[in-house]
Design a protein around this motif. Structure first.
Motif, mmCIF file in Angstrom:
data_model
loop_
_atom_site.group_PDB
_atom_site.id
_atom_site.type_symbol
_atom_site.label_atom_id
_atom_site.label_comp_id
_atom_site.label_asym_id
_atom_site.label_seq_id
_atom_site.Cartn_x
_atom_site.Cartn_y
_atom_site.Cartn_z
ATOM 1 N N ARG A 1 0.844 -1.190 0.000
ATOM 2 C CA ARG A 1 0.000 0.000 0.000
ATOM 3 C C ARG A 1 0.878 1.238 0.000
ATOM 4 O O ARG A 1 2.083 1.160 0.272
ATOM 5 N N ARG A 2 0.261 2.360 -0.327
ATOM 6 C CA ARG A 2 0.955 3.644 -0.317
ATOM 7 C C ARG A 2 0.257 4.579 0.659
ATOM 8 O O ARG A 2 -0.971 4.556 0.785
ATOM 9 N N ARG A 3 1.051 5.412 1.287
ATOM 10 C CA ARG A 3 0.511 6.415 2.207
ATOM 11 C C ARG A 3 1.154 7.755 1.884
ATOM 12 O O ARG A 3 2.382 7.878 1.897
ATOM 13 N N GLY A 4 0.354 8.737 1.565
ATOM 14 C CA GLY A 4 0.878 10.068 1.287
ATOM 15 C C GLY A 4 1.308 10.762 2.561
ATOM 16 O O GLY A 4 0.519 10.913 3.492
ATOM 17 N N VAL A 5 2.564 11.184 2.596
ATOM 18 C CA VAL A 5 3.133 11.862 3.767
ATOM 19 C C VAL A 5 4.108 12.911 3.257
ATOM 20 O O VAL A 5 4.847 12.665 2.301
ATOM 21 N N LYS B 1 8.342 11.446 7.229
ATOM 22 C CA LYS B 1 8.441 10.060 6.766
ATOM 23 C C LYS B 1 9.481 9.273 7.567
ATOM 24 O O LYS B 1 9.277 8.087 7.869
ATOM 25 N N PHE B 2 10.600 9.911 7.888
ATOM 26 C CA PHE B 2 11.646 9.211 8.646
ATOM 27 C C PHE B 2 11.156 8.822 10.039
ATOM 28 O O PHE B 2 11.435 7.713 10.518
ATOM 29 N N GLY B 3 10.433 9.726 10.692
ATOM 30 C CA GLY B 3 9.907 9.399 12.006
ATOM 31 C C GLY B 3 8.927 8.247 11.956
ATOM 32 O O GLY B 3 8.947 7.360 12.816
ATOM 33 N N LEU B 4 8.082 8.224 10.927
ATOM 34 C CA LEU B 4 7.102 7.147 10.802
ATOM 35 C C LEU B 4 7.781 5.813 10.508
ATOM 36 O O LEU B 4 7.373 4.774 11.033
ATOM 37 N N LEU B 5 8.821 5.833 9.687
ATOM 38 C CA LEU B 5 9.589 4.602 9.453
ATOM 39 C C LEU B 5 10.232 4.114 10.749
ATOM 40 O O LEU B 5 10.246 2.917 11.040
#
Length: 292
Positions: free
Chosen positions: A202-206, A211-215
């Motif tokens: 899936r893809r999530r627009g951020v 993005k680094f924090g979410l990873l």
């Protein structure tokens, strides 16, 4: 055993002739998080009250908020660690690095800041020997801040300061496939080519370095960027992700080195993974296209 939450001990003294010890880096990271959150208070005032802006020569926007937040960060760094150079996007992008220096982006994601999406960050990294050794990544509108010295942690932002820090870790790729964190405002054919070689579910627009924090906390699996970025865009997030168990690689498969003054602090293409086992599968072009 569950790791103990990160707490702030005495702020270490930094000097150009000494690499911070691993035991000192967490305390540096906590102080960077405090500085980033204080800058976030300034950004929130502008965000909620209106903000004048204009386009820079490269076509990217800058604003009153960028400049005010950067001034606060630079002053706080100079007060806490005098003599350590600061390479900052808006006012000190031509400064020379040293054996130890800071990379600062006071407002990463200015377009989203001006749109009111809340997906912007404050990025501060301390670099030693071409690699970050301590960093903070704050998302003021979302009430989240990540920090990393010898380990990666996250805290809520409570009344403009970090709350209790707890450890974070990137996740293995789930059975249903990778969640790709994709930009809302940037995109290259090369990004899609790299993603096509990976098991994307899936893809999530951020937007922004968020993005680094979410990873780093297992809310995504891969972030590919082949378009142009600058070192202050990635250094803090790179370190947070790396200390959380993930990895950022360039076209040669190696981690980024920072302090590329001859290249005006420009990055090349990169892919950031929560699960480092997939880093060898990144198919990246050798260089980023130039900005129009």
């Amino acid at each position: 055993m569950t790791p103990a939450p990160m707490t702030c001990g005495p702020t270490p003294v930094l000097s150009l002739d000494r690499v911070p010890e691993p035991a000192e880096r967490d305390a540096v990271a906590v102080r960077l998080a405090e500085i980033a959150c204080a800058a976030g208070v300034i950004l929130r005032r502008y965000e909620l009250g209106g903000c004048r802006h204009h386009l820079k020569e490269d076509g990217s926007p800058t604003s009153q908020a960028d400049l005010a937040a950067e001034a606060q960060i630079v002053a706080a760094l100079a007060e806490t660690w005098p003599g350590i150079p600061v390479i900052a996007e808006e006012t000190a992008a031509e400064a020379a690095p040293a054996a130890l220096f800071f990379l600062v982006d006071p407002l990463d994601g200015t377009k989203d800041f001006l749109k009111g999406t809340g997906e912007y960050t404050v990025n501060i990294a301390l670099v030693s020997g071409e690699r970050p050794v301590a960093a903070a990544l704050a998302a003021p509108a979302l009430g989240r801040v990540w920090a990393a010295g010898d380990r990666a942690v996250e805290a809520p932002i409570v009344e403009g300061v970090p709350g209790a820090f707890t450890p974070v870790a990137a996740r293995p790729v789930p059975a249903e496939g990778m969640t790709a964190l994709v930009s809302r405002s940037h995109g290259e054919a090369a990004d899609e080519a790299c993603l096509a070689a990976l098991p994307i579910g899936r893809r999530r627009g951020v937007s922004s370095a968020l993005k680094f924090g979410l990873l780093a906390c297992g809310e995504g699996d891969v972030y590919v960027r082949c378009g142009p970025t600058m070192e202050w865009d990635t250094a803090a997030g790179d370190h947070v992700l790396t200390q959380a168990g993930g990895r950022l690689v360039g076209p040669d498969g190696a981690p980024f080195g920072y302090g590329r003054r001859p290249g005006q602090y420009r990055n090349g293409p990169f892919a950031a993974f929560g699960d480092p086992a997939y880093a060898a599968r990144a198919v990246l072009p050798a260089t980023s296209p130039k900005r129009a």
